[in-house]
Scaffold this motif. Structure first.
Motif, short mmCIF file in Angstrom:
data_model
loop_
_atom_site.label_atom_id
_atom_site.label_comp_id
_atom_site.label_asym_id
_atom_site.label_seq_id
_atom_site.Cartn_x
_atom_site.Cartn_y
_atom_site.Cartn_z
N ARG A 173 -2.92 -6.13 5.03
CA ARG A 173 -2.77 -4.92 5.83
C ARG A 173 -3.25 -5.12 7.27
O ARG A 173 -2.59 -4.68 8.23
CB ARG A 173 -3.55 -3.78 5.16
N THR A 211 8.80 -5.41 9.22
CA THR A 211 7.35 -5.16 9.08
C THR A 211 7.11 -3.84 8.37
O THR A 211 6.14 -3.70 7.61
CB THR A 211 6.67 -5.13 10.46
N GLU A 212 7.98 -2.84 8.62
CA GLU A 212 7.85 -1.57 7.90
C GLU A 212 8.09 -1.77 6.41
O GLU A 212 7.41 -1.16 5.57
CB GLU A 212 8.84 -0.55 8.47
N ASP A 268 1.73 -0.92 0.48
CA ASP A 268 1.31 0.41 0.01
C ASP A 268 1.49 0.53 -1.50
O ASP A 268 0.65 1.11 -2.20
CB ASP A 268 2.12 1.50 0.72
N GLN A 277 2.60 -4.90 13.82
CA GLN A 277 3.43 -3.72 14.03
C GLN A 277 3.16 -3.09 15.39
O GLN A 277 4.09 -2.70 16.11
CB GLN A 277 3.18 -2.70 12.93
N SER A 285 5.06 -3.27 4.98
CA SER A 285 4.02 -2.24 4.90
C SER A 285 4.22 -1.38 3.65
O SER A 285 3.24 -1.05 2.96
CB SER A 285 4.05 -1.37 6.16
N THR A 336 -0.75 -4.66 10.46
CA THR A 336 -0.90 -3.52 11.34
C THR A 336 -0.93 -3.97 12.80
O THR A 336 -0.28 -3.36 13.67
CB THR A 336 -2.19 -2.75 11.01
#
Length: 313
Positions: free
Chosen positions: A90, A125-126, A133, A97, A129, A94
């Motif tokens: 993460r 990258t999303e 999650d 991003q 992510s 982050t």
């Protein structure tokens, strides 16, 4: 010995041999004595067999308990590894991003071609992510830490928003979403978690819908809402229906359809955390219908908190 006496002795597993030197008749007392002896011997043999069976059963129980404890320990280690790995991923993701988003703003007008390539990198990258999650959600569920922050909102509006977000992938899959919604469907739920449920169920319907329309129907009662998402796609084999809500479980081949097999697992736990239920009815080649039943005000709104809106799953 008379035939009845011989039969009695044989029934108790006793072999009586004739003496070549002495002969005498068996009296009623002799028969009673022999019968008592035979009963004692038979009971001892039966007791020994039962004790042996109990020892074997106890040994198997200990072995099974040991294997179960090893399996549980392995699962705990895996969940801990998933949690640590997801958190470690993460932080650099982050930062990446944020840098890409900064470059995206700078190139939007200056260099459209580079902007398009950069936009593709941002989407990847999303996607990473969202995968992280999901892994974190698996860890939270395993540790019983799937927190909910209820708030009052209109579920019909949220469904329309999610459907709008999925309009492009639905069009690409030739599986348009057909909405059958009431004007209002107000209730108290965790908005982000319910959004996650909607994205999981609707995107699955689009993915497996075989290029046919997907029906999304919401019904509102006084105390409950019922959502039914029906596709006309590949369907789910009967032997797989009972396991598709399990962790890392899949019904479709991973070669043809991507994914970790976590979406429905997380969805089930979110729905159950809201005191609701989720079920599926499906036939191979005829499609599937996922039904979600939720109480409208089963959870009281939480105190105001500053909650960052996360990326949709």
């Amino acid at each position: 010995m008379t035939p009845p006496e011989q039969a009695l002795a044989r029934s108790q597993g006793i072999t009586l041999r004739k003496s070549t030197t002495h002969r005498w008749p068996f009296t009623a007392n002799d028969l009673s004595f022999l019968e008592a002896v035979a009963n004692v011997i038979a009971a001892a043999i039966a007791r020994a067999r039962i004790e042996e069976q109990l020892r074997l059963a106890e040994r198997r129980t200990v072995e099974e308990r040991g294997r179960s404890e090893q399996a549980e320990a392995a699962l705990r280690e895996r969940d801990e590894f998933i949690s640590v790995a997801a958190h470690e991923l993460r932080t650099p993701l982050t930062a990446l991003q944020l840098k890409l988003q900064g470059l995206e703003h700078g190139l939007a007008a200056a260099d459209p071609r580079r902007f398009q390539r950069l936009e593709g990198a941002v989407r990847q990258t999303e996607r990473l992510s969202r995968l992280i999650d999901r892994l974190l959600d698996v860890s939270r569920i395993a540790q019983g830490r799937l927190d909910l922050w209820p708030e009052e909102f209109d579920l019909a509006i949220l469904i329309r928003e999610v459907a709008d977000d999925l309009r492009e992938p639905a069009a690409q899959a030739r599986a348009p979403l057909e909405l059958h919604l009431p004007e209002k469907a107000e209730g108290s739920w965790d908005r982000l978690r319910i959004e996650q449920v909607l994205v999981n169920v609707l995107s699955n319907a689009v993915k497996y819908g075989a290029g046919k329309p997907v029906s999304v129907k919401l019904e509102v009662e006084q105390e409950r809402v019922r959502l039914a998402v029906h596709d006309q796609g590949i369907g789910i084999p009967a032997e797989d229906v009972s396991r598709i809500f399990g962790r890392f479980q899949r019904a479709a081949s991973i070669r043809n359809y991507g994914g970790l097999g976590l979406g429905l697992y997380i969805t089930r736990h979110i729905v159950e955390a809201h005191r609701g239920t989720i079920a599926v009815a499906s036939s191979v080649g005829e499609g599937s219908t996922f039904s979600i039943d939720l109480p409208r005000f089963g959870l009281a709104p939480a105190a105001n908190r500053n909650r960052i809106r996360g990326a949709r799953a």
